[in-house]
Scaffold this active site. Structure first.
Site, PDB file in Angstrom:
ATOM      1  N   GLY A 277      -7.098  -6.048  60.314  1.00  0.00           N
ATOM      2  CA  GLY A 277      -8.456  -6.227  60.331  1.00  0.00           C
ATOM      3  C   GLY A 277      -8.824  -7.530  61.056  1.00  0.00           C
ATOM      4  O   GLY A 277      -9.383  -7.149  62.186  1.00  0.00           O
ATOM      5  N   ARG A 278      -8.854  -8.723  60.581  1.00  0.00           N
ATOM      6  CA  ARG A 278      -9.063  -9.768  61.159  1.00  0.00           C
ATOM      7  C   ARG A 278      -8.423  -9.751  62.689  1.00  0.00           C
ATOM      8  O   ARG A 278      -8.935 -10.429  63.684  1.00  0.00           O
ATOM      9  CB  ARG A 278      -8.278 -10.963  60.381  1.00  0.00           C
ATOM     10  CG  ARG A 278      -8.929 -12.240  60.734  1.00  0.00           C
ATOM     11  CD  ARG A 278      -8.094 -13.422  59.942  1.00  0.00           C
ATOM     12  NE  ARG A 278      -8.020 -13.045  58.579  1.00  0.00           N
ATOM     13  CZ  ARG A 278      -8.805 -13.699  57.537  1.00  0.00           C
ATOM     14  NH1 ARG A 278      -9.665 -14.444  58.061  1.00  0.00           N
ATOM     15  NH2 ARG A 278      -8.569 -13.378  56.525  1.00  0.00           N
ATOM     16  N   ARG A 314     -17.447 -17.684  54.690  1.00  0.00           N
ATOM     17  CA  ARG A 314     -15.908 -18.218  54.568  1.00  0.00           C
ATOM     18  C   ARG A 314     -15.622 -19.818  54.283  1.00  0.00           C
ATOM     19  O   ARG A 314     -15.058 -20.252  53.498  1.00  0.00           O
ATOM     20  CB  ARG A 314     -15.419 -17.634  55.725  1.00  0.00           C
ATOM     21  CG  ARG A 314     -15.202 -16.283  56.047  1.00  0.00           C
ATOM     22  CD  ARG A 314     -14.366 -15.769  57.245  1.00  0.00           C
ATOM     23  NE  ARG A 314     -12.860 -16.022  56.947  1.00  0.00           N
ATOM     24  CZ  ARG A 314     -12.262 -17.022  57.573  1.00  0.00           C
ATOM     25  NH1 ARG A 314     -12.891 -17.901  58.483  1.00  0.00           N
ATOM     26  NH2 ARG A 314     -10.900 -17.248  57.435  1.00  0.00           N
ATOM     27  N   CYS A 346     -29.935 -23.868  49.256  1.00  0.00           N
ATOM     28  CA  CYS A 346     -30.068 -24.934  48.117  1.00  0.00           C
ATOM     29  C   CYS A 346     -28.625 -25.062  47.410  1.00  0.00           C
ATOM     30  O   CYS A 346     -28.678 -24.762  46.274  1.00  0.00           O
ATOM     31  CB  CYS A 346     -31.006 -24.601  47.256  1.00  0.00           C
ATOM     32  SG  CYS A 346     -32.638 -24.731  48.255  1.00  0.00           S
ATOM     33  N   GLU A 347     -27.548 -25.134  48.050  1.00  0.00           N
ATOM     34  CA  GLU A 347     -26.261 -25.758  47.493  1.00  0.00           C
ATOM     35  C   GLU A 347     -25.438 -26.562  48.338  1.00  0.00           C
ATOM     36  O   GLU A 347     -25.665 -26.346  49.641  1.00  0.00           O
ATOM     37  CB  GLU A 347     -25.558 -24.248  47.636  1.00  0.00           C
ATOM     38  CG  GLU A 347     -26.041 -22.872  46.643  1.00  0.00           C
ATOM     39  CD  GLU A 347     -25.179 -22.382  45.827  1.00  0.00           C
ATOM     40  OE1 GLU A 347     -24.150 -23.317  45.156  1.00  0.00           O
ATOM     41  OE2 GLU A 347     -25.592 -21.405  44.934  1.00  0.00           O
ATOM     42  N   TYR A 375     -14.974 -10.839  58.358  1.00  0.00           N
ATOM     43  CA  TYR A 375     -15.440 -11.236  57.081  1.00  0.00           C
ATOM     44  C   TYR A 375     -16.558 -12.159  57.239  1.00  0.00           C
ATOM     45  O   TYR A 375     -16.751 -13.238  56.590  1.00  0.00           O
ATOM     46  CB  TYR A 375     -13.973 -11.904  56.538  1.00  0.00           C
ATOM     47  CG  TYR A 375     -12.994 -10.883  56.277  1.00  0.00           C
ATOM     48  CD1 TYR A 375     -13.154  -9.972  55.216  1.00  0.00           C
ATOM     49  CD2 TYR A 375     -11.669 -11.294  56.927  1.00  0.00           C
ATOM     50  CE1 TYR A 375     -12.012  -9.223  55.282  1.00  0.00           C
ATOM     51  CE2 TYR A 375     -10.711 -10.388  57.017  1.00  0.00           C
ATOM     52  CZ  TYR A 375     -10.821  -9.298  55.945  1.00  0.00           C
ATOM     53  OH  TYR A 375      -9.557  -8.439  56.020  1.00  0.00           O
TER      54      TYR A 375
HETATM   55  C1  LIG Z   1      -7.945  -6.741  53.514  1.00  0.00           C
HETATM   56  C2  LIG Z   1      -6.872  -5.659  53.673  1.00  0.00           C
HETATM   57  C3  LIG Z   1      -6.420  -5.480  55.109  1.00  0.00           C
HETATM   58  C4  LIG Z   1      -6.847  -6.458  56.101  1.00  0.00           C
HETATM   59  O1  LIG Z   1      -6.250  -7.743  56.235  1.00  0.00           O
HETATM   60  P1  LIG Z   1      -6.410  -8.389  57.548  1.00  0.00           P
HETATM   61  O2  LIG Z   1      -6.107  -9.894  57.039  1.00  0.00           O
HETATM   62  O3  LIG Z   1      -7.772  -8.617  58.003  1.00  0.00           O
HETATM   63  O4  LIG Z   1      -5.564  -7.983  58.428  1.00  0.00           O
HETATM   64  C5  LIG Z   1      -5.528  -4.660  55.012  1.00  0.00           C
HETATM   65  N1  LIG Z   1      -5.012  -3.766  54.142  1.00  0.00           N
HETATM   66  C6  LIG Z   1      -5.463  -4.018  52.879  1.00  0.00           C
HETATM   67  C7  LIG Z   1      -4.873  -3.106  51.548  1.00  0.00           C
HETATM   68  C8  LIG Z   1      -6.380  -4.975  52.583  1.00  0.00           C
HETATM   69  O5  LIG Z   1      -6.917  -5.240  51.406  1.00  0.00           O
END
Ligand SMILES: *Cc1c(COP(=O)(O)O)cnc(C)c1O
Length: 423
Positions: A277-278, A314, A346-347, A375
Site C-alpha cells: 500500500g504505502r 497520522r 480543538c484538540e 493513509y
Molecule cells: C494494510 C495492509 C496492507 C498494506 O500495508 P502497507 O504497509 O501499506 O504496505 C497489506 N495487506 C494487509 C492484509 C493489510 O492489512
C-alpha cells in the site's frame, strides 16, 4: 523518489505549479503525482521479475482508495487487496479485474463474503475458523468453490509502531501459528473451499528486512508441512508492509525485498501475491495547506495552518513525522527557527510538528506535508464539521479534481432531524 520539485523557486507537482492548483481548488487538498505512482509500481514489478518471481501485485486499497489512484495502478496491471465490501466495490469500479482481487480482514460479514463470492474474486484470505465455516456455507449455497488462503500469524516482531504491527501472537490478526495445520485440515474437508494459498502480513512501515526474512522462513517450513499433510499450496500471499522514508529512514529496497523472497521461498514452485500500500502511493502524495496565521506565544511560535488532524491523522494517531516545506522556495540564506505547526481543531493532538525548524512564513503562504499519499485522505473525517478534504491528481501538465470538496450544505444535509423535532 518523487515528482515534486522546485522549478524557478515554486514547488511543482510534475509540470503543474502547486499555487495554480491551490488557486482553483482552495486549500487544504491532497495532490497526487501519476508519474510517481507509476514509477513506484515499475520499480517493484521490475524487482520481482528480476528475481524470477511470478507475482501479482495487489495494491492495498486502504492506503488510498481513490478511484483515480486505483485506476492508475490497474492500468499498469495491478490487482487489489481489499478489506471491506466498500473497497471491493471501489476496486471493481476502478476496473480491477475480479481475478486480481484478494479480500483480507478479520471481520468480514456474511453479506461481504456473499458479495465477494458473487463477484468471483481471486482469493479470500480467511482469518479464523468461524469465518471459514461461514464461507463454506455461503459457497455451497452459491454453488461455488472459492479459492482460499488462511492468513497465518507467524508470531514475528515487525519492529514497527505498536499500532501497525500485526504479526505477533497477541495481535488480533491471522490464525495462531500452533493451530495452522489443524485449520488447514478443516478447510480441506469443507465443501466449497479450496485451500490453495497461505497469506501472511506482519505489519506496516517496516524498515528492516529481518522480520520479513523471519516470517518467510516460517512460511517455508509451513508449506512443507502442509504439503506433507496433503494440502496443495500453489500460491503465497506475502502481504504488504515495506516502509517508505518519512524522516531519513532507509527501508529495504524493492530489489532486496524481492531477493529475500526468492532466497527463502523461490524454490517452492508457488506463485506469489504481494499487497503493498504505502510503498506504491506514500511518496506520491502531498497535503497542501495555507497558513491561517502566525501566533507568537510566550515561549513558542505557533504556525496555524488550514489543514488539521481530521485531514491528516497520522501525526495524532501514531506520532508520525511528515516533512513540511514551503511552496515558495526559501532563499538560500533564509534563517530557519523552531515553530509548532498546528491545525485549527480543538484538540492539542492537532499538532503536526513540534519545534520544527521552518523559515519565516506569514498568513496566506502555502505549505506542503510530504509523503502524505498513503493513509492520508483515506483516514480523513469531518471532525469539527470540516468538509472532507478534496483530492487532486496531476499527470504531466494537467491536473484533475479526483474527489471534490463537499459544500457545507452537502455535509449538513446528511443529518436528519427526527420527526418529533420537525413538526
Ligand atoms: C494494510 C495492509 C496492507 C498494506 O500495508 P502497507 O504497509 O501499506 O504496505 C497489506 N495487506 C494487509 C492484509 C493489510 O492489512
Amino acid at each position: 523518489m518523487n515528482h515534486f520539485d522546485y522549478q524557478g523557486g515554486i514547488l511543482f507537482a510534475e509540470d503543474v505549479a502547486i499555487p495554480a492548483i491551490a488557486a482553483e481548488i482552495g486549500t487544504p487538498f491532497y495532490c497526487y503525482s501519476t508519474a510517481t505512482i507509476e514509477r513506484h509500481y515499475a520499480v517493484l514489478a521490475d524487482a520481482l521479475a528480476a528475481a524470477g518471481l511470478e507475482t501479482t501485485i495487489c495494491f492495498a486499497c486502504k492506503a488510498n482508495p481513490n478511484l483515480a489512484v486505483i485506476r492508475t495502478l490497474a492500468q499498469l496491471g495491478a490487482g487489489a487487496d481489499v478489506v471491506s465490501e466498500g473497497e471491493l466495490r471501489r476496486a471493481l469500479a476502478a476496473g480491477v479485474p475480479a481475478e486480481r482481487i484478494v479480500f483480507s480482514g478479520i471481520g468480514k460479514s456474511r453479506e461481504e463474503l456473499a458479495f465477494a463470492l458473487d463477484a468471483g474474486i481471486m482469493q479470500i484470505n480467511v482469518e479464523s475458523e468461524p469465518e471459514l465455516l461461514m464461507l463454506s456455507e455461503l459457497a455451497v449455497a452459491a454453488g461455488r468453490v472459492v479459492e482460499v488462503a488462511l492468513r497465518v500469524n507467524p508470531d514475528v516482531d515487525a519492529n514497527t509502531h505498536a499500532k501497525i504491527t500485526t504479526g505477533k501472537k497477541e495481535n488480533k490478526f491471522g490464525i495462531e501459528w500452533t493451530r495452522v495445520r489443524e485449520v488447514y485440515a478443516i478447510a480441506r474437508a469443507l465443501p466449497g473451499i479450496a485451500p490453495v494459498a497461505v497469506a501472511c502480513h506482519i505489519g506496516s512501515q517496516l524498515t528492516e528486512i529481518g522480520p520479513f526474512r523471519e516470517a518467510f522462513l516460517r512460511l517455508r517450513d509451513l508449506v512443507s508441512d502442509l504439503r506433507a499433510d496433503g494440502t496443495e499450496i500453489s500460491r503465497l500471499d506475502l502481504g504488504g508492509g515495506l516502509g517508505v522514508p518519512y524522516d531519513g529512514e532507509t527501508p529495504p529496497s524493492p530489489a532486496v525485498y524481492a531477493e529475500t523472497i526468492a532466497q527463502t521461498l523461490g524454490d517452492l514452485g508457488c506463485r506469489f501475491i504481494v499487497e503493498p500500500g504505502r510503498l506504491l502511493v506514500g511518496n506520491a502524495g502531498l497535503l497542501v495547506s495555507s497558513v491561517v496565521r502566525v501566533k507568537r506565544g510566550a515561549t513558542r511560535t505557533f504556525v496555524v495552518v488550514d489543514a488539521a488532524m481530521n485531514d491528516l491523522m497520522r501525526p495524532a494517531l501514531y506520532d508520525a513525522f511528515h516533512a513540511i516545506r514551503p511552496v515558495v522556495e526559501p532563499a538560500a540564506d533564509a534563517a530557519a527557527a523552531p515553530v509548532d505547526i498546528v491545525g485549527p481543531v480543538c484538540e492539542t493532538g492537532d499538532t503536526f510538528a513540534r519545534q520544527r525548524d521552518l523559515t519565516p512564513v506569514e498568513a496566506g503562504d502555502l505549505l506542503v506535508f510530504e509523503t502524505a499519499g498513503a493513509y492520508g485522505a483515506a483516514m480523513a473525517s469531518t471532525y469539527n464539521s470540516r468538509p472532507l478534504v478534496p483530492e487532486v491528481m496531476v499527470k504531466g501538465d494537467r491536473f484533475a479534481l479526483v474527489r471534490a470538496r463537499p459544500s457545507y450544505e452537502d455535509m449538513i444535509a446528511l443529518d436528519r432531524r427526527p420527526d418529533w423535532q420537525t413538526a
